[in-house]
Motif scaffolding. Structure first.
Motif, PDB file in Angstrom:
ATOM      1  N   PRO A  49       0.831  -1.210   0.000  1.00  0.00           N
ATOM      2  CA  PRO A  49       0.000   0.000   0.000  1.00  0.00           C
ATOM      3  C   PRO A  49       0.866   1.262   0.000  1.00  0.00           C
ATOM      4  O   PRO A  49       1.949   1.284   0.568  1.00  0.00           O
ATOM      5  CB  PRO A  49      -0.809  -0.096   1.291  1.00  0.00           C
ATOM      6  N   LYS A  50       0.362   2.300  -0.628  1.00  0.00           N
ATOM      7  CA  LYS A  50       1.076   3.577  -0.729  1.00  0.00           C
ATOM      8  C   LYS A  50       0.323   4.653   0.054  1.00  0.00           C
ATOM      9  O   LYS A  50      -0.883   4.561   0.242  1.00  0.00           O
ATOM     10  CB  LYS A  50       1.182   4.012  -2.202  1.00  0.00           C
ATOM     11  N   LEU A  51       1.050   5.698   0.482  1.00  0.00           N
ATOM     12  CA  LEU A  51       0.421   6.834   1.149  1.00  0.00           C
ATOM     13  C   LEU A  51      -0.425   7.613   0.149  1.00  0.00           C
ATOM     14  O   LEU A  51      -0.099   7.651  -1.041  1.00  0.00           O
ATOM     15  CB  LEU A  51       1.493   7.771   1.709  1.00  0.00           C
ATOM     16  N   PRO A  52      -1.498   8.244   0.602  1.00  0.00           N
ATOM     17  CA  PRO A  52      -2.280   9.072  -0.305  1.00  0.00           C
ATOM     18  C   PRO A  52      -1.438  10.245  -0.816  1.00  0.00           C
ATOM     19  O   PRO A  52      -0.450  10.618  -0.186  1.00  0.00           O
ATOM     20  CB  PRO A  52      -3.450   9.564   0.550  1.00  0.00           C
ATOM     21  N   PRO A  53      -1.827  10.858  -1.931  1.00  0.00           N
ATOM     22  CA  PRO A  53      -1.028  11.949  -2.493  1.00  0.00           C
ATOM     23  C   PRO A  53      -0.840  13.123  -1.530  1.00  0.00           C
ATOM     24  O   PRO A  53       0.180  13.793  -1.551  1.00  0.00           O
ATOM     25  CB  PRO A  53      -1.820  12.396  -3.724  1.00  0.00           C
ATOM     26  N   GLY A  54      -1.808  13.373  -0.655  1.00  0.00           N
ATOM     27  CA  GLY A  54      -1.705  14.492   0.288  1.00  0.00           C
ATOM     28  C   GLY A  54      -0.878  14.165   1.518  1.00  0.00           C
ATOM     29  O   GLY A  54      -0.779  14.969   2.426  1.00  0.00           O
ATOM     30  N   GLY A  55      -0.310  12.991   1.618  1.00  0.00           N
ATOM     31  CA  GLY A  55       0.457  12.591   2.792  1.00  0.00           C
ATOM     32  C   GLY A  55      -0.406  11.800   3.767  1.00  0.00           C
ATOM     33  O   GLY A  55      -1.524  11.407   3.455  1.00  0.00           O
ATOM     34  N   ALA A  56       0.154  11.589   4.935  1.00  0.00           N
ATOM     35  CA  ALA A  56      -0.544  10.802   5.949  1.00  0.00           C
ATOM     36  C   ALA A  56      -1.785  11.534   6.445  1.00  0.00           C
ATOM     37  O   ALA A  56      -1.803  12.761   6.554  1.00  0.00           O
ATOM     38  CB  ALA A  56       0.385  10.526   7.119  1.00  0.00           C
TER      39      ALA A  56
END
Length: 116
Positions: A49-56
């Motif tokens: 899984p990756k972090l969302p584009p806006g960060g955590a």
């Protein structure tokens, strides 16, 4: 007296019990490997899984207050529980966190002296 005397039969019985325990351990290890072999493979690094584009995403703390229960008109009949809908909440204008009264334990039977 004869039961207390050393016997080759007792030694043989203990040896057979030890062999049985070892066979059970080996069988458990074999069965565990079969189950593990049937499982799907671990995800590769690009499948993680990756972090969302806006960060955590961070926690938001706010005080909420419930809607008021509708007032009964003078001479009207009281509302029954099924007539009250699911009570919604809204953000509170106050930023102060609600606290228990001084000297209160905050719960029934919490061990405090309570408000005397």
């Amino acid at each position: 007296m004869q039961l207390a005397a050393p016997s080759g039969l007792m030694s043989l019985a203990l040896f057979l019990v030890a062999v049985a325990v070892l066979a059970m351990l080996a069988g458990g290890f074999w069965l565990g490997n079969r189950v593990k072999y049937r499982e799907s493979t671990r995800p590769r690094p690009e499948e993680q899984p990756k972090l969302p584009p806006g960060g955590a995403v961070h926690e938001v703390r706010e005080n909420r207050e419930s809607e008021e229960i509708p007032l009964i008109p003078k001479g009207g009949r009281p509302l029954t529980p099924y007539e009250l809908s699911n009570q919604q909440t809204r953000p509170s204008a106050s930023k102060d966190r609600p606290r228990w009264s001084q000297g209160s334990s905050g719960s029934f039977g919490g061990g405090g002296l309570g408000a005397h």
